[in-house]
Motif scaffolding. Structure first.
Motif, PDB file in Angstrom:
ATOM      1  N   THR A  72       0.838  -1.191   0.000  1.00 33.96           N
ATOM      2  CA  THR A  72       0.000   0.000   0.000  1.00 33.96           C
ATOM      3  C   THR A  72       0.879   1.249   0.000  1.00 33.96           C
ATOM      4  N   PRO A  73       0.446   2.306  -0.696  1.00 33.19           N
ATOM      5  CA  PRO A  73       1.262   3.527  -0.677  1.00 33.19           C
ATOM      6  C   PRO A  73       1.360   4.137   0.726  1.00 33.19           C
ATOM      7  N   LYS A  74       0.503   3.664   1.652  1.00 34.17           N
ATOM      8  CA  LYS A  74       0.525   4.209   3.026  1.00 34.17           C
ATOM      9  C   LYS A  74       1.547   3.505   3.913  1.00 34.17           C
ATOM     10  N   GLN A 113       8.320   2.560   3.753  1.00 34.63           N
ATOM     11  CA  GLN A 113       8.972   2.485   2.447  1.00 34.63           C
ATOM     12  C   GLN A 113      10.059   1.402   2.404  1.00 34.63           C
ATOM     13  N   SER A 153       5.248   0.118   1.319  1.00 35.72           N
ATOM     14  CA  SER A 153       5.154   0.942   0.106  1.00 35.72           C
ATOM     15  C   SER A 153       6.471   0.819  -0.641  1.00 35.72           C
ATOM     16  N   PRO A 168       6.830   6.856  -2.794  1.00 32.37           N
ATOM     17  CA  PRO A 168       5.772   7.835  -2.546  1.00 32.37           C
ATOM     18  C   PRO A 168       5.009   8.210  -3.814  1.00 32.37           C
ATOM     19  N   TYR A 169       4.297   7.227  -4.362  1.00 30.94           N
ATOM     20  CA  TYR A 169       3.446   7.448  -5.529  1.00 30.94           C
ATOM     21  C   TYR A 169       2.389   6.353  -5.485  1.00 30.94           C
ATOM     22  N   VAL A 170       1.308   6.570  -6.226  1.00 31.23           N
ATOM     23  CA  VAL A 170       0.222   5.592  -6.165  1.00 31.23           C
ATOM     24  C   VAL A 170       0.196   4.766  -7.444  1.00 31.23           C
TER      25      VAL A 170
END
Ligand code: ADE
Length: 219
Positions: free
Chosen positions: A91-93, A96, A133, A136-138
């Motif tokens: 998930t992007p949330k 990282q 993630s 930081p991108y969807v």
């Protein structure tokens, strides 16, 4: 390592799983399994998603569908799968992914939950150990992220990459203190006026090591 990927698009993994280092890993006893949530949905018409409570755009992957798929594979309460292995939601949330995180995941058994559409119902937090993630991108779904994670982790398994030194000294590894790897050149030594640093052609391995260390520090 046993990796179980849950996805609505198992065919998205065909190319990745045919790669030589994945085949090497399988020959060494590691396992990669794909499960399609849709094959285990308890709902009629193969339904897997639903509209979000409170309204809004998109569809949300249902938690009962995710649980049914986990329970079909692991034969027990979905909430307890994480007692035995890392259960990761892509998930992007999430936290990282970096080299240290990949290192931490390598070797243990992994479950990867891929979402699509607006993602998975937030109650997935009762099932997972980590939310991950890849940047930081969807993305449109977790599949590409799951492949990136599996690739980073699989390369770290002993014997998977034929030259272990190349894994140790790769960009962002601890050996390079998180820095980028030194540049590589190969034949021809001269092409369209573009040369190769003389030191690399010198045969002086002490000098070459010093030059490479300097390049790493320069970044
Ligand atoms: N799913 C959608 N976007 C993602 C991202 N950036 N990382 C991991 N999973 C994702």
């Amino acid at each position: 390592m046993r990796a179980d990927v849950f996805t609505l698009f198992p065919q998205a993994f065909d190319w990745y799983l045919s790669q030589v280092h994945v085949r090497n890993a399988c020959e060494r006893g590691h396992e990669f399994h794909l499960t399609n949530y849709r094959d285990h949905t308890p709902l009629s018409h193969l339904q897997v998603d639903d509209t979000p409570y409170g309204g809004g755009a998109g569809m949300v992957l249902r938690i009962d569908v995710v649980c049914a798929a986990l329970e079909a594979v692991f034969q027990g309460d979905a909430a307890h799968v994480r007692d035995q292995r890392r259960v990761l939601e892509l998930t992007p949330k999430g936290r990282q992914l970096d080299d240290a995180f990949a290192e931490e995941l390598a070797g243990g058994d992994l479950v990867l939950l891929c979402g699509r559409y607006e993602g998975i119902d937030e109650r997935v937090t009762h099932l997972v150990t980590d939310r991950v993630s890849i940047g930081p991108y969807v993305l449109s779904g977790g599949e590409v992220a799951a492949m990136a994670l599996l690739d980073a982790v699989t390369r770290k398994l002993p014997g998977v990459i034929s030259n272990p030194e190349s894994v140790l000294s790769e960009s962002h590894s601890a050996v390079l203190e998180g820095g980028a790897e030194y540049p590589h050149y190969t034949r021809p030594a001269e092409f369209r006026g573009w040369g190769v640093p003389d030191v690399l052609l010198s045969g002086n391995h002490g000098e070459i090591d010093r030059w490479r260390a300097l390049q790493v520090r320069k970044g």
